[in-house]
Design an enzyme around this catalytic site. Structure first.
Site, mmCIF file in Angstrom:
data_model
loop_
_atom_site.group_PDB
_atom_site.id
_atom_site.type_symbol
_atom_site.label_atom_id
_atom_site.label_comp_id
_atom_site.label_asym_id
_atom_site.label_seq_id
_atom_site.Cartn_x
_atom_site.Cartn_y
_atom_site.Cartn_z
ATOM 1 N N CYS A 12 4.803 4.340 0.231
ATOM 2 C CA CYS A 12 2.991 4.863 0.257
ATOM 3 C C CYS A 12 3.450 6.492 0.175
ATOM 4 C CB CYS A 12 3.498 4.677 1.917
ATOM 5 S SG CYS A 12 4.884 5.741 2.825
ATOM 6 N N GLU A 42 -0.711 5.128 9.644
ATOM 7 C CA GLU A 42 0.358 5.484 9.153
ATOM 8 C C GLU A 42 -0.747 4.187 7.804
ATOM 9 O OE1 GLU A 42 1.907 8.349 8.502
ATOM 10 O OE2 GLU A 42 2.246 8.772 11.108
HETATM 11 P P1 NAP Z 1 -0.963 -4.242 5.244
HETATM 12 O O1 NAP Z 1 -1.368 -5.904 4.878
HETATM 13 O O2 NAP Z 1 -2.527 -3.728 5.691
HETATM 14 O O3 NAP Z 1 -0.078 -5.289 6.703
HETATM 15 C C1 NAP Z 1 0.475 -4.345 7.613
HETATM 16 C C2 NAP Z 1 0.284 -4.702 8.864
HETATM 17 O O4 NAP Z 1 -0.144 -5.131 9.742
HETATM 18 C C3 NAP Z 1 1.520 -5.976 8.529
HETATM 19 O O5 NAP Z 1 2.250 -5.870 9.614
HETATM 20 C C4 NAP Z 1 0.508 -7.467 8.728
HETATM 21 O O6 NAP Z 1 1.265 -8.573 9.237
HETATM 22 C C5 NAP Z 1 0.329 -6.442 10.131
HETATM 23 N N1 NAP Z 1 -1.258 -6.947 10.243
HETATM 24 C C6 NAP Z 1 -2.604 -7.794 9.244
HETATM 25 N N2 NAP Z 1 -3.193 -7.810 9.862
HETATM 26 C C7 NAP Z 1 -4.041 -7.290 11.085
HETATM 27 C C8 NAP Z 1 -4.576 -7.633 12.056
HETATM 28 N N3 NAP Z 1 -5.239 -8.075 11.853
HETATM 29 N N4 NAP Z 1 -4.126 -7.088 13.410
HETATM 30 C C9 NAP Z 1 -2.818 -6.312 13.536
HETATM 31 N N5 NAP Z 1 -1.992 -6.187 12.251
HETATM 32 C C10 NAP Z 1 -2.210 -6.552 11.451
HETATM 33 O O7 NAP Z 1 0.214 -3.578 4.584
HETATM 34 P P2 NAP Z 1 1.433 -4.277 3.686
HETATM 35 O O8 NAP Z 1 0.619 -4.762 2.482
HETATM 36 O O9 NAP Z 1 2.254 -4.713 4.804
HETATM 37 O O10 NAP Z 1 1.811 -2.773 3.463
HETATM 38 C C11 NAP Z 1 1.456 -2.102 1.931
HETATM 39 C C12 NAP Z 1 0.496 -0.811 2.861
HETATM 40 O O11 NAP Z 1 0.657 -0.156 3.098
HETATM 41 C C13 NAP Z 1 0.417 0.185 1.522
HETATM 42 O O12 NAP Z 1 -1.347 0.348 1.017
HETATM 43 C C14 NAP Z 1 0.994 1.689 1.816
HETATM 44 O O13 NAP Z 1 0.999 2.860 1.062
HETATM 45 C C15 NAP Z 1 0.738 1.710 3.525
HETATM 46 N N6 NAP Z 1 2.094 2.043 3.505
HETATM 47 C C16 NAP Z 1 2.262 3.472 4.877
HETATM 48 C C17 NAP Z 1 3.149 3.927 4.653
HETATM 49 C C18 NAP Z 1 2.938 4.970 5.814
HETATM 50 O O14 NAP Z 1 3.460 5.629 5.986
HETATM 51 N N7 NAP Z 1 1.787 6.417 5.384
HETATM 52 C C19 NAP Z 1 4.440 3.422 4.689
HETATM 53 C C20 NAP Z 1 4.530 2.852 3.920
HETATM 54 C C21 NAP Z 1 3.387 1.160 3.670
HETATM 55 P P3 NAP Z 1 1.456 -9.524 8.387
HETATM 56 O O15 NAP Z 1 2.364 -9.263 7.257
HETATM 57 O O16 NAP Z 1 1.886 -10.760 9.063
HETATM 58 O O17 NAP Z 1 -0.060 -9.933 7.659
#
Ligand code: NAP
Length: 526
Positions: free
Chosen positions: A299, A260
């Site tokens: 999102c 997602e």
């Molecule tokens: P992110 O930086 O991509 O992080 C998402 C998750 O992935 C966090 O728990 C992060 O942990 C983890 N992560 C980072 N690097 C990783 C790796 N190498 N291996 C495994 N996990 C890893 O996203 P975010 O900043 O938290 O969220 C914002 C984004 O999410 C926006 O672009 C938004 O559109 C999207 N979003 C989408 C939805 C949907 O349902 N489609 C819902 C909500 C948000 P850490 O925090 O510990 O780095």
């Protein structure tokens, strides 16, 4: 809220464990005060997964759907009893208003309750029947059925920072009902709420040992420790999604991955929706709500506002006036309707995105600077004012279809005609949701077929539901959540359909008698 910073522990192998050092410091995005720290460094993830596979599986697999549904319902009840504390944390750590916090907290609890009810209806079954028997040869008693069997691994839930509660429970509800133990990894910046909630659920001793694990801190080598029995459900940015999907061990072991990711969602004002009409008013209301709820950090939020060319000025004026009335500030103050972004890093990323949009769009309101707010230090807080832009040349503009500004920002994109509107929507490259507002049912039905394939969900608002619909950005557990292309091509929720991710689909060919026996122990997925 007076707190002395605490270190968030992880719950792994049936114990609360502290990682080494500090990987992330969680802060209050209004004051910059430190709230907590997190680290998962040095924790034995391989061991934790093994424990969840053995103990968690053993505890859940023997239960019927109705028995698991009862557990899911009990989790919801335990959380509902502590709601006030969760709201305080959401306000402090996520900069949520009470209304924002409700979407996250009540959304999570509501989804658990919904799946508890759904599971009750599946009764004593332990497997699901996907399709009715089909005959395969001349012999009448040789047939096939398709069953869905719960996988034998762990559900790895990696969540985004903007929904520490809903993200956790919308995933856990489905996999626990399916019989899969959960290892949840909240995003570090807002992990406190998830930590508090899991602590309460573990303390209430509702779930079998190993059914729920929590990893607070970086993912470390989590993905490298997975097997083909496990499942990943990821929510976050498209960049991280690509790293998760492309992880060499995930690829080599064909670990199922549901993504997602982000999405440049649209709202479309139909050609017939004249100013003053119920459709026009519903459109303006919804765009303003989507831009400002959770400071636009959803999102599903509307990023592109498609309006007929000749209505662009009047829509811009209407939105600008309504956005000006939104009080921005510290969400602890009762009259504040929009708080800050979650971190200063997010604030910097939002301004960077706006800078890119500004190359081809002009500002209707908002700017590239944080707003000046009474009693708030601009150097420690993470505010972005509601920012409305308008493309200078809709046909030539690119960034508006490609850059997700994860904040209270959206861009008006004027369209020439129906075909142009559909083409422009499709340039988002695959979206979670688009909403359309108008009265002409022929147009509304045509546009559903036209833009539908690029989406996971459409909300079509005609005047009869203008005051009744659940909102563009609100994900209902009854409906599919996910979207093709840049949205990640995932599918979550959608009632019983959501259980598929956690099951193996199996064709069983055999005698009618045997298949009837299997069928008798299965509940229908449809
Ligand atoms: P992110 O930086 O991509 O992080 C998402 C998750 O992935 C966090 O728990 C992060 O942990 C983890 N992560 C980072 N690097 C990783 C790796 N190498 N291996 C495994 N996990 C890893 O996203 P975010 O900043 O938290 O969220 C914002 C984004 O999410 C926006 O672009 C938004 O559109 C999207 N979003 C989408 C939805 C949907 O349902 N489609 C819902 C909500 C948000 P850490 O925090 O510990 O780095």
């Amino acid at each position: 809220m007076n707190v002395s910073p605490q270190h968030l522990e992880s719950y792994l192998s049936g114990r609360w464990l502290r990682g080494e050092g500090i990987e992330t410091t969680l802060v209050d995005p209004v004051t910059g005060a430190e709230l907590a720290t997190a680290s998962a460094k040095g924790l034995d993830l391989q061991g934790a997964l093994g424990f969840a596979r053995r103990q968690g599986q053993a505890g859940l697999r023997g239960l019927s759907f109705a028995e698991r549904a009862k557990l899911v319902g009990a989790v919801a009840d335990a959380l509902a009893g502590k709601r006030a504390r969760y709201e305080e944390i959401a306000i402090a750590n996520s900069g949520n208003t009470k209304a924002d916090a409700a979407i996250d907290i009540d959304g999570g609890i509501g989804t658990l309750k919904y799946y508890a009810r759904l599971g009750q209806n599946l009764g004593d079954a332990r497997l699901l029947l996907d399709e009715k028997p089909v005959r395969l040869a001349k012999a009448e008693n040789y047939q096939a059925i398709h069953l869905m069997l719960p996988r034998r691994g762990v559900a790895i839930h990696i969540n985004a920072f903007n929904f520490p509660s809903w993200g956790l429970w919308e995933k856990a509800a489905v996999s626990l009902l399916a019989g899969l133990p959960v290892l949840a990894k909240p995003a570090s910046a807002t992990a406190w709420l998830a930590h508090e909630m899991v602590r309460d659920v573990i303390a209430a001793k509702i779930l079998p040992e190993g059914a729920l694990s929590l990893l607070c801190g970086g993912a470390g080598n989590l993905l490298g420790a997975l097997t083909c029995d496990d499942v990943i459900a990821f929510t976050g940015s498209a960049d991280t999604a690509a790293r998760v999907r492309g992880h060499p061990d995930v690829v080599a072991k064909s670990v199922p991955v549901n993504i997602e990711a982000d999405s440049i969602n649209a709202a479309v004002l139909a050609p017939d929706a004249a100013p003053g009409s119920a459709s026009f008013d519903a459109f303006v209301r919804e765009v303003v709500r989507e831009m400002t709820v959770k400071a636009g950090q959803k999102c599903t939020a509307i990023r592109r506002i498609l309006v007929p060319d000749e209505r662009a000025d009047i829509v811009a004026d209407a939105l600008k006036a309504k956005l000006a009335a939104v009080k921005v500030g510290d969400p602890r103050q009762g009259d504040v309707r929009m708080g800050p972004l979650v971190t200063r890093g997010q604030q910097a990323a939002a301004f960077e995105g706006l800078r890119r949009l500004a190359a081809e769009s002009s500002f209707v309101c908002g700017s590239l600077e944080p707003p000046a707010l009474d009693g708030i230090d601009r150097n420690r807080s993470a505010f972005v004012a509601p920012t409305l832009m308008r493309t200078k040349d809709a046909a030539a503009a690119q960034a508006v279809h490609e850059v997700e500004v994860f904040g209270p920002a959206a861009t008006i994109v004027p369209y020439r005609d129906e075909a142009d509107a559909s083409t422009l929507v499709a340039r988002g490259g695959g979206s979670l949701v688009t909403s359309i507002y108008g009265e002409d049912k022929d147009f509304l039905a045509r546009i559903v077929s036209e833009i539908g394939p690029g989406h996971g969900r459409l909300l079509v608002v005609d005047p009869s539901i203008a005051g009744a619909h659940t909102g563009h950005g609100i994900v209902m557990p009854q409906c599919n959540h996910g979207g093709p292309g840049r949205a990640g091509n995932g599918e979550e929720l959608g009632g019983l359909y959501g259980l598929r991710l956690y099951h193996q689909r199996l064709a069983v060919q055999g005698s009618t008698e045997l298949l009837a026996r299997l069928q008798a122990s299965a509940a229908s997925l449809h």
